[in-house]
Design a protein around this motif. Structure first.
Motif, PDB file in Angstrom:
ATOM      1  N   ALA B 236       0.875  -1.186  -0.024  1.00  0.00           N
ATOM      2  CA  ALA B 236       0.027   0.036   0.106  1.00  0.00           C
ATOM      3  C   ALA B 236       0.906   1.174  -0.029  1.00  0.00           C
ATOM      4  N   SER B 237       2.082   1.342   0.558  1.00  0.00           N
ATOM      5  CA  SER B 237       2.991   2.305   0.562  1.00  0.00           C
ATOM      6  C   SER B 237       3.469   2.835  -0.831  1.00  0.00           C
ATOM      7  N   PHE B 238       3.372   2.116  -1.622  1.00  0.00           N
ATOM      8  CA  PHE B 238       3.629   2.396  -3.083  1.00  0.00           C
ATOM      9  C   PHE B 238       2.902   3.756  -3.548  1.00  0.00           C
ATOM     10  N   ILE B 239       1.616   3.904  -2.838  1.00  0.00           N
ATOM     11  CA  ILE B 239       0.833   5.174  -3.034  1.00  0.00           C
ATOM     12  C   ILE B 239       1.933   6.423  -2.876  1.00  0.00           C
ATOM     13  N   GLY B 240       2.862   6.243  -2.239  1.00  0.00           N
ATOM     14  CA  GLY B 240       3.730   7.482  -1.961  1.00  0.00           C
ATOM     15  C   GLY B 240       4.400   7.904  -3.271  1.00  0.00           C
ATOM     16  N   LEU B 241       4.457   6.880  -4.141  1.00  0.00           N
ATOM     17  CA  LEU B 241       4.459   7.423  -5.503  1.00  0.00           C
ATOM     18  C   LEU B 241       4.033   8.464  -6.188  1.00  0.00           C
ATOM     19  N   ALA B 242       2.542   8.525  -5.661  1.00  0.00           N
ATOM     20  CA  ALA B 242       1.644   9.249  -6.419  1.00  0.00           C
ATOM     21  C   ALA B 242       1.835  10.616  -5.716  1.00  0.00           C
ATOM     22  N   GLY B 243       2.563  10.764  -4.619  1.00  0.00           N
ATOM     23  CA  GLY B 243       2.747  12.015  -3.777  1.00  0.00           C
ATOM     24  C   GLY B 243       1.680  11.883  -2.627  1.00  0.00           C
ATOM     25  N   GLU B 244       1.244  10.945  -2.424  1.00  0.00           N
ATOM     26  CA  GLU B 244      -0.035  10.974  -1.245  1.00  0.00           C
ATOM     27  C   GLU B 244       0.643  11.156   0.377  1.00  0.00           C
ATOM     28  N   ILE B 245       1.955  10.422   0.408  1.00  0.00           N
ATOM     29  CA  ILE B 245       2.457  10.636   1.685  1.00  0.00           C
ATOM     30  C   ILE B 245       3.375  11.522   1.885  1.00  0.00           C
ATOM     31  N   ASP B 246       3.375  12.440   2.978  1.00  0.00           N
ATOM     32  CA  ASP B 246       4.439  13.356   3.010  1.00  0.00           C
ATOM     33  C   ASP B 246       5.901  12.930   3.491  1.00  0.00           C
ATOM     34  N   SER B 247       5.656  12.118   4.366  1.00  0.00           N
ATOM     35  CA  SER B 247       6.976  11.575   5.144  1.00  0.00           C
ATOM     36  C   SER B 247       7.795  10.596   4.004  1.00  0.00           C
ATOM     37  N   TRP B 252      10.921   3.184   2.627  1.00  0.00           N
ATOM     38  CA  TRP B 252      11.275   2.119   3.694  1.00  0.00           C
ATOM     39  C   TRP B 252      10.333   0.876   3.258  1.00  0.00           C
ATOM     40  N   SER B 253       9.350   1.130   3.723  1.00  0.00           N
ATOM     41  CA  SER B 253       8.136   0.171   3.587  1.00  0.00           C
ATOM     42  C   SER B 253       8.112  -0.486   2.189  1.00  0.00           C
ATOM     43  N   SER B 254       8.042   0.475   1.218  1.00  0.00           N
ATOM     44  CA  SER B 254       7.921  -0.069  -0.187  1.00  0.00           C
ATOM     45  C   SER B 254       9.254  -0.936  -0.448  1.00  0.00           C
ATOM     46  N   LEU B 255      10.332  -0.630  -0.036  1.00  0.00           N
ATOM     47  CA  LEU B 255      11.587  -1.420  -0.282  1.00  0.00           C
ATOM     48  C   LEU B 255      11.239  -2.600   0.505  1.00  0.00           C
TER      49      LEU B 255
END
Lengths: 255, 546
Positions: B236-247, B252-255
């Motif tokens: 689910a952390s992959f959504i960081g790629l869409a710029g949805e998570i600030d930190s 690390w979670s995606s890795l």
């Protein structure tokens, strides 16, 4: 060089010893019969020879190649007709045979030609594009035979090839075995039909409960059993001598 | 290990042809599905796709309305991973270790690694279709909500990664177990795992909202260590790629997720693929085992029932019990019912308001989950009937066609079996529950009578649709899950809706109840007669499938 060498082969399923220290050889260009009552270990022995099962001990060599060391090389040289009609029945005959041909890396045009020729000979060409779900056992057996011959193997192994065949198809199979051998192939088949074995086989092996009871030409086997017919020799060697009494017992039970 | 084994490489020519055939077989497995006469056009996998798509609509609503994107994505990924795992487990016989494949392919010159790849890619094909069906609606929902086009790429990617990791993990467990344990034992172990997973699926949508706190729903970043430990979080952390998570926690979670995927891939491709064929061969040739005591025990009980049963019923009852012990697919179908039933009763009982007496207070006073006890009752018939028609040893059904058995009686025997061994015991359990809540035996019995008639009508409908000779049809990929899908849909129409209407308009009036009871009795008799007639017609045309 022997076409097949089996040395001290043993196979256990749990506590059951299906094959016990079995050794025999098959020469190039001969028809070799594997005889034994139900549960004797014939199918297990065949499955080990073709690399479907690993033995607990012993060696198998096909034309010098070890099944344990070079299983794929061995499988390329063998054509196998199984006892149960193991086929993808939701495929058409053409699709199934094309799969087998491709797994043997045959060129597409050769696969198409071979399928057409073999199925025409076996009188099955009209059903070639029908799914095999509706095939009779005899038809499936013919497809299995075709798939075993498609890559022109040196050694053809048939497990109970005559079961389920009508007399005409059986006659074609018998004729075919003779012609294959005349063309330099080696054929091993297991069967319960002693007349067929007597007629076709140059040499045979009788096994019972996984052990070798007798081996050699028919004359040699008869001499080993001290009998004058293969049927009597088979009964004597496998320990079934009270056939008439058993039949009478069954009739008694029906009353 | 033989030298030829250690230098095995994937033969891509063979792989291509194995895959083409596998997909053809998947898509052609629709005939003889359920009650069809053999001309079924739809493979069972399509039922499953429809089921997954319906779930995806619920997930889409969650994605749209839940405030925190990370949590809603974790929940969607959790559902996707759970369903993927469950589908593989339910269908694993045909997906990962099919005896048919072994019999046909092993005499041919195909190395173990190529064979394993073909099975694994076929598995991905199957689970990817299902994941796509599950993921499409949530993806659209999140695109509409955020207007961020990156989601069109990121969301399917994270679902695919989660699905692949799940497939590899389950395949690794299976293939590893096969190295050391017989296929029968693996199947037995997995039937219990599947039972638990089934319980999770059937009850998760009720339990999760109770367990998940409101503060968790608001979480917008991986702030607690325990969230990080959940495998769905990694993907689910992959959504960081869409710029949805600030930190930067999501990186690390995606890795970790990618590392897990990589390790599972390496494990499958190096350790498992080399002697995969040999593992299957070993597992298929394990020796037989002694008849379990429980079969003898149950057969004794069926023997005691014998005087009330016709000969076909006696034979079929014995067969069903024996299949339960020896046919893992059937066992899984039946065992899945147990946790579901217990949990549904439990949830209805512990719910605020519990089960209200409909003859006194009506539906408004009951807890929101009180209908689950009725729903569970409606699931039995179609679920069991779905399982009882198919078997890996379907060819043994020749006995029904080669003996002077009355095929109509044979086909109706399982109906009696379900009535005696599932419906009546469940009604008795409900009697205790109702008496506890209502404090009134008469009201409990009155409700039970209504439920009994509704369930028997549902049973008749099931037989109108799915009647067949027990264990006479081959097992097809996707079929177990398809029967679960139909089992869930049917009771809504035949049990839940009628109960809502009865509670609203009938139960508070003795006169209306009496009229409704007579109507239900007449309907039950009519359905029963009609079903018997239809089954007799079908029995005349049913043929043995060789």
């Amino acid at each position: 060089m022997n076409m097949l060498t089996v040395e001290n082969l043993s196979k256990c399923f749990g506590e059951i010893e299906a094959v016990k220290d079995l050794s025999f050889t098959v020469l190039p260009g001969e028809v070799f019969g594997l005889l034994g009552p139900n549960g004797a270990g014939k199918t297990t022995t065949i499955k080990i020879i073709i690399g479907m099962l690993d033995p607990n001990s012993g060696n198998v060599r096909v034309n010098g190649c070890s099944v344990a060391e070079q299983p794929l090389e061995v499988k390329k040289r063998i054509g196998y007709v199984p006892e149960n009609c193991a086929l993808y029945e939701n495929l058409t005959a053409r699709e199934y045979l094309e799969l087998v041909g491709n797994l043997h890396h045959l060129p597409p045009d050769r696969i198409a030609t071979q399928i057409e020729r073999l199925l025409t000979t076996l009188d099955l060409v009209d059903a070639i594009d029908r799914r095999m779900t509706g095939y009779s056992k005899g038809m499936k057996q013919k497809i299995l035979l075709t798939s075993a011959l498609l890559h022109n193997p040196d050694l053809i192994i048939m497990d109970e090839p005559f079961s389920g065949l009508d007399s005409n198809s059986a006659a074609v199979f018998k004729q075919l075995i003779g012609q294959l051998v005349a063309g330099g192939k080696t054929v091993i088949f297991s069967s319960h039909v002693l007349e067929v074995v007597e007629k076709l086989c140059g040499r045979l092996l009788i096994i019972h409960e996984g052990e070798k009871l007798a081996a050699g030409t028919i004359k040699e086997v008869l001499a080993q059993a001290g009998e004058n017919s293969l049927e009597k020799a088979f009964s004597k060697l496998t320990g079934v001598t009270d056939i008439a009494d058993r039949a009478a017992d069954i009739l008694d039970a029906l009353e | 290990m033989p030298a030829e084994h250690t230098k095995q490489k994937v033969d891509f020519h063979q792989l291509k042809h194995l895959l083409i055939v596998a997909i053809k077989l998947d898509m052609r497995s629709g005939s003889q599905q359920f009650g069809g006469k053999g001309s079924g056009k739809f493979p069972p996998i399509l039922y499953l796709v429809l089921f997954q798509f319906m779930i995806s609509i619920g997930l889409a609503l969650g994605m749209y309305f839940m405030p925190a994107r990370l949590v809603s994505t974790i929940l969607v990924v959790t559902v996707a991973m759970t369903f993927t795992a469950l589908n593989i487990m339910v269908e694993f016989g045909s997906l990962i270790m099919s005896p048919d494949d072994h019999d046909i392919i092993s005499p041919l010159p195909v190395n173990s690694r190529t064979f394993f790849y073909s099975k694994l890619i076929n598995l991905f094909f199957y689970t990817t279709i299902l994941t796509a069906a599950l993921g499409i609606a949530p993806t659209i929902a999140v695109l509409i909500k955020t207007g961020n086009p990156m989601y069109a790429l990121v969301f399917p990617t994270l679902l695919l990664a989660a699905n692949t990791a799940t497939s590899l993990a389950i395949s690794s467990v299976y293939a590893s177990l096969l190295k050391y344990v017989s296929r029968e034992r693996v199947t037995s172990i997995l039937s219990y795992v599947q039972m638990i997973m089934g319980g999770v699926v059937y009850t998760g949508y009720i339990v999760v909202p109770k367990v998940v706190s409101k503060s968790f729903i608001q979480v917008e970043d991986i702030t607690d260590w325990w969230i990080f430990l959940l495998p769905p979080t990694w993907y689910a952390s992959f959504i960081g790629l869409a710029g949805e998570i600030d930190s930067s926690h999501w990186i690390w979670s995606s890795l970790v997720g990618l590392a897990a995927l990589g390790m599972l891939y390496m494990y499958c491709m190096t350790y498992l693929s080399i002697d995969y064929s040999a593992s299957i061969a070993r597992s298929l040739t394990a020796s037989g085992k002694k008849e379990p005591k429980s079969v003898k025990l149950w057969q004794g009980r069926i023997g005691a029932l014998g005087r009330f049963l016709n000969p076909e019923e006696t034979a079929v009852f014995r067969l069903v019990w024996a299949q339960f012990k020896y046919d893992s697919r059937f066992k899984m179908t039946i065992l899945a019912i147990v946790p579901m039933t217990v949990l549904y009763i439990f949830l209805a009982v512990v719910d605020d308001g519990g089960i209200a007496d409909p003859f006194v207070s009506g539906i408004a006073e009951a807890g929101p989950h009180s209908f689950l006890v009725f729903f569970a009752m409606g699931i039995f018939p179609s679920m069991i009937q779905g399982g009882v028609l198919h078997s890996v040893s379907y060819q043994a059904s020749w006995i029904f066609f080669a003996t002077p058995a009355n095929l109509t009686n044979v086909m109706l025997s399982t109906r009696r079996f379900i009535q005696l061994f599932f419906i009546l015991p469940y009604l008795l359990a409900l009697l205790v529950v109702f008496c506890w809540f209502f404090g009134n035996l008469l009201h409990s019995l009155m409700l039970l009578v209504v439920l009994y008639f509704l369930t028997m009508i549902q049973l008749s409908v099931t037989y109108l649709l799915f009647a067949g000779v027990p264990f006479s049809r081959p097992v097809k990929k996707g079929q177990n899950a398809a029967s679960v899908f139909l089992s869930i849909i049917m009771p809504v129409c035949t049990i839940i809706l009628p109960m809502v209407l009865l509670e609203a308009f009938v139960f508070t009036s003795p006169a209306a109840y009496s009229v409704a009871l007579v109507l239900l009795l007449v309907m039950e008799r009519l359905f029963s007669r009609f079903t018997q007639g239809r089954v007799a017609v079908r029995a005349a045309s049913v043929r043995y499938l060789d």
